[in-house]
Design a protein around this motif. Structure first.
Motif, mmCIF file in Angstrom:
data_model
loop_
_atom_site.group_PDB
_atom_site.id
_atom_site.type_symbol
_atom_site.label_atom_id
_atom_site.label_comp_id
_atom_site.label_asym_id
_atom_site.label_seq_id
_atom_site.Cartn_x
_atom_site.Cartn_y
_atom_site.Cartn_z
ATOM 1 N N PRO A 2 -25.273 11.925 88.576
ATOM 2 C CA PRO A 2 -25.967 13.177 88.874
ATOM 3 C C PRO A 2 -27.257 13.287 88.057
ATOM 4 O O PRO A 2 -27.311 12.851 86.908
ATOM 5 C CB PRO A 2 -24.966 14.252 88.450
ATOM 6 C CG PRO A 2 -23.641 13.563 88.453
ATOM 7 C CD PRO A 2 -23.918 12.116 88.131
ATOM 8 N N ASN A 3 -28.291 13.835 88.658
ATOM 9 C CA ASN A 3 -29.609 13.995 88.033
ATOM 10 C C ASN A 3 -30.261 12.669 87.672
ATOM 11 O O ASN A 3 -31.089 12.605 86.771
ATOM 12 C CB ASN A 3 -29.525 14.889 86.789
ATOM 13 C CG ASN A 3 -28.962 16.250 87.106
ATOM 14 O OD1 ASN A 3 -29.263 16.816 88.161
ATOM 15 N ND2 ASN A 3 -28.123 16.767 86.242
ATOM 16 N N SER A 4 -29.898 11.602 88.351
ATOM 17 C CA SER A 4 -30.457 10.281 88.080
ATOM 18 C C SER A 4 -31.521 9.948 89.118
ATOM 19 O O SER A 4 -31.419 10.337 90.275
ATOM 20 C CB SER A 4 -29.360 9.218 88.128
ATOM 21 O OG SER A 4 -29.920 7.935 88.055
ATOM 22 N N CYS A 5 -32.541 9.209 88.700
ATOM 23 C CA CYS A 5 -33.589 8.745 89.618
ATOM 24 C C CYS A 5 -33.162 7.454 90.320
ATOM 25 O O CYS A 5 -33.782 7.032 91.279
ATOM 26 C CB CYS A 5 -34.880 8.460 88.869
ATOM 27 S SG CYS A 5 -35.492 9.831 87.918
ATOM 28 N N SER B 113 -25.165 6.160 91.696
ATOM 29 C CA SER B 113 -26.133 6.940 90.933
ATOM 30 C C SER B 113 -25.419 8.119 90.272
ATOM 31 O O SER B 113 -24.573 8.771 90.876
ATOM 32 C CB SER B 113 -27.273 7.434 91.816
ATOM 33 O OG SER B 113 -26.775 8.258 92.834
#
Length: 58
Positions: free
Chosen positions: A36-39, A34
């Motif tokens: 960074p700042n990913s759902c 994933s």
């Protein structure tokens, strides 16, 4: 096959062929990571140990 996998389950037993298959997997398959700042959740690996069945003596 997708470039990055989300979840993989590998069943292993005591046989050398089973261990060879696990080694192949570890060298060749990429799990999803994933950003960074990913759902999106990162990929995961589950190793299922499947020992040979024991048969009780009658």
């Amino acid at each position: 096959m997708p470039a990055k996998l989300g979840c993989v389950i590998v069943a292993v037993e005591v046989a050398e062929d089973s261990m060879a298959a696990l080694r192949w997997f570890l060298h060749n398959i990429k799990l999803r990571t994933s950003a960074p700042n990913s759902c999106e959740t990162p990929g995961s690996l589950v190793i299922l140990h499947a020992p040979p069945p024991s048969i009780p003596e009658a």
